[in-house]
Motif scaffolding. Sequence first.
Motif, PDB file in Angstrom:
ATOM      1  N   LEU A 137      15.082 -50.334  22.821  1.00 55.03           N
ATOM      2  CA  LEU A 137      15.050 -51.420  23.800  1.00 55.03           C
ATOM      3  C   LEU A 137      13.871 -52.369  23.598  1.00 55.03           C
ATOM      4  O   LEU A 137      14.035 -53.595  23.610  1.00 55.03           O
ATOM      5  N   ALA A 171      22.235 -51.895  28.695  1.00 57.43           N
ATOM      6  CA  ALA A 171      21.426 -50.792  28.183  1.00 57.43           C
ATOM      7  C   ALA A 171      21.787 -49.479  28.864  1.00 57.43           C
ATOM      8  O   ALA A 171      21.670 -49.350  30.085  1.00 57.43           O
ATOM      9  N   THR A 204      22.546 -53.931  22.199  1.00 58.58           N
ATOM     10  CA  THR A 204      21.115 -53.738  21.984  1.00 58.58           C
ATOM     11  C   THR A 204      20.786 -53.170  20.602  1.00 58.58           C
ATOM     12  O   THR A 204      19.611 -53.147  20.217  1.00 58.58           O
ATOM     13  N   LEU A 264      21.238 -57.870  28.158  1.00 62.29           N
ATOM     14  CA  LEU A 264      21.293 -56.757  27.214  1.00 62.29           C
ATOM     15  C   LEU A 264      21.788 -55.518  27.966  1.00 62.29           C
ATOM     16  O   LEU A 264      21.053 -54.929  28.753  1.00 62.29           O
ATOM     17  N   GLU A 269      18.763 -46.418  26.023  1.00 65.37           N
ATOM     18  CA  GLU A 269      18.330 -47.152  24.829  1.00 65.37           C
ATOM     19  C   GLU A 269      16.814 -47.097  24.662  1.00 65.37           C
ATOM     20  O   GLU A 269      16.201 -48.050  24.192  1.00 65.37           O
ATOM     21  N   THR A 294      14.335 -54.625  20.658  1.00 74.09           N
ATOM     22  CA  THR A 294      15.447 -55.557  20.893  1.00 74.09           C
ATOM     23  C   THR A 294      15.012 -56.707  21.792  1.00 74.09           C
ATOM     24  O   THR A 294      15.336 -57.879  21.534  1.00 74.09           O
ATOM     25  N   VAL A 351      17.633 -57.076  31.245  1.00 74.33           N
ATOM     26  CA  VAL A 351      18.019 -55.732  30.819  1.00 74.33           C
ATOM     27  C   VAL A 351      18.939 -55.150  31.894  1.00 74.33           C
ATOM     28  O   VAL A 351      18.486 -54.832  33.002  1.00 74.33           O
TER      29      VAL A 351
END
Length: 603
Positions: free
Chosen positions: A23, A16, A102, A14, A19, A26, A47
Amino acid sequence: MTGVAGDPAVSVVLPAYNEEATLEDTVEATLSTLAEFLPDGDFEVMVAEDGCTDHTPQIADRLAARDERVRHVHSEERLGRGGALERAFEAADGDVLVYFDTDLATDMSHLEELVEAVRSGEYDLATGSRWMPGREADRPAKRGVPSRGFNLLVRGLLGSDVRDHQCGFKAISREAFSTLADDVEDDHWFWDTELLVRAQRQGLRVKEFPVAWEPKGDTKVDLVRDVLGMGSQLGRLWWQLSVRPRITPRVSFGAGLLLVAIAVALMSTYIDFGEVVREMRRADPRLLAVATVLYALSWPIRGYRYGDILHELGFHERLGFLTGAVFISQTGNLVLPARGGDAVRAYIVKMRRSIPYPSGFASLAAERVFDLLTLAGLSGVVLVGYAASGRLGEVIVAISGGHPAGRTAAFVAMGVGLVAIAAVLGLVFSARSDANRIRTLVSRVSSDSYGRVVADVLERFVGDLQRVGGDPAAFSRVGATSVVIWAIDVLVALLVLVALGVRLEPVTLIAVCFFAVSVGNLAKVLPISPGGIGLYEGAFTALVVGLTPIGVSTALGAAVLDHALKNVVTLVGGVVSMLALNVSLTTAVEETADMSETDALRE
């Protein structure tokens, strides 16, 4: 990197950047969706936190500490979307590498199809599509129109069969990623597109399938990212895949010769070249030899001036190296289209002396500015002299009348001269104000991180130029050296005319040579032909014929001899310098072309 995972088959990344608001939701949605079709321990969620300035890193740490299936890949600096994905993929344990945005704009019900397309071994790469028939996304015009336009360009220019290159919902096998990773150069928004295009070019199996997609949040067209960033990367990839493989050094040289041949063919319709050759044959070889030696002596002065410019930027190099670098770059300009030798010099000082690319290009820009200013100034002084003596009408007739080639070259020179003067005035005033407004200007058209990176490079470039223009002593020194360099250039042309038997009043001959050489060199600034061959001769001939009783054959013969003599000295000096510095022009060109945009941006 925090969190511990087993040996999963699937790694979901993901990307990021700031976020913090989405986050956690997600990650939870991703874990629950993966658990619906994969055994526990068969997947991990990573992440790829990319230099965030909000609380995203802390949230990612907390999620990784709470669930061993979650990992946090942290970066202190902004890598860009593509750079963050590549870094996370390299750290991932899975054989199937997946990523999606995300904001979860793509319906998560498609995740199993995405993963299984690659996990089954049927495809090397899979991507969701918002534009396939039967499942076209309902997008606002401000999103849909640019997206469709971009995808049409990619399909048309790069021959891609994919309909939607930028959908943030993709999976790739570990083996395919390893094959493509070193070739994909973009580190930001174009990364997806380049990955897909290069995969198709290498014959990898690509699956595109329709997905339900709903736009989340607001968006806007970002000028730097979408137009300059994506557009330049599209052009770069098209050049690398479609054009450069066909442009060998032989083809490039042949194209240059063809342009020169066309120019000669057009000129032959109104010029008796037999008479020109006869004029050239009767030139005094002793005076030509003196002119050749004199021109050769101007090159160490060019090296000294270049060293003066670099000195202002904080770099100190020996005269021999600098003169050689100038020789090689000017040799490159003679044989490469679009003044490719300038980029070669930036490559040489980077590879041999670790001078960053922005500073290398800034030093070149400063040198060009002084050249153009000097040439425009010299021609302007002569023009004022003609006006003061009541002979301005002759200059107007020489420029507006005469041969088409000379007229075109003269008008080109006038335009280049005006631009040069404007650029120098802007540089001087900017330097005196000590203000670098590049970031402010870029921020008005771009809020994306790509724009900030571009602003960093432009600030350094403009700042380097200001350092040269802002020091009165350095400005005067470099300016005086430039006058000496071009005065020698004019003197060489004068000796060539005298070698052809031209006899005029010294003041008239000197004035005409200053004007003809200045305008001729301004005309050849445009990279229409290698070395400006044709433009220089046209402008030189038009002015000499228009301002003196010298005939066309003699004037053109002098222009050809003058330019040829200077080009021969340049080529010989370039070859000797390449041997002395162990630099291959073709290798420098190839490696300069291979230099990714991000390499320069990271300097």
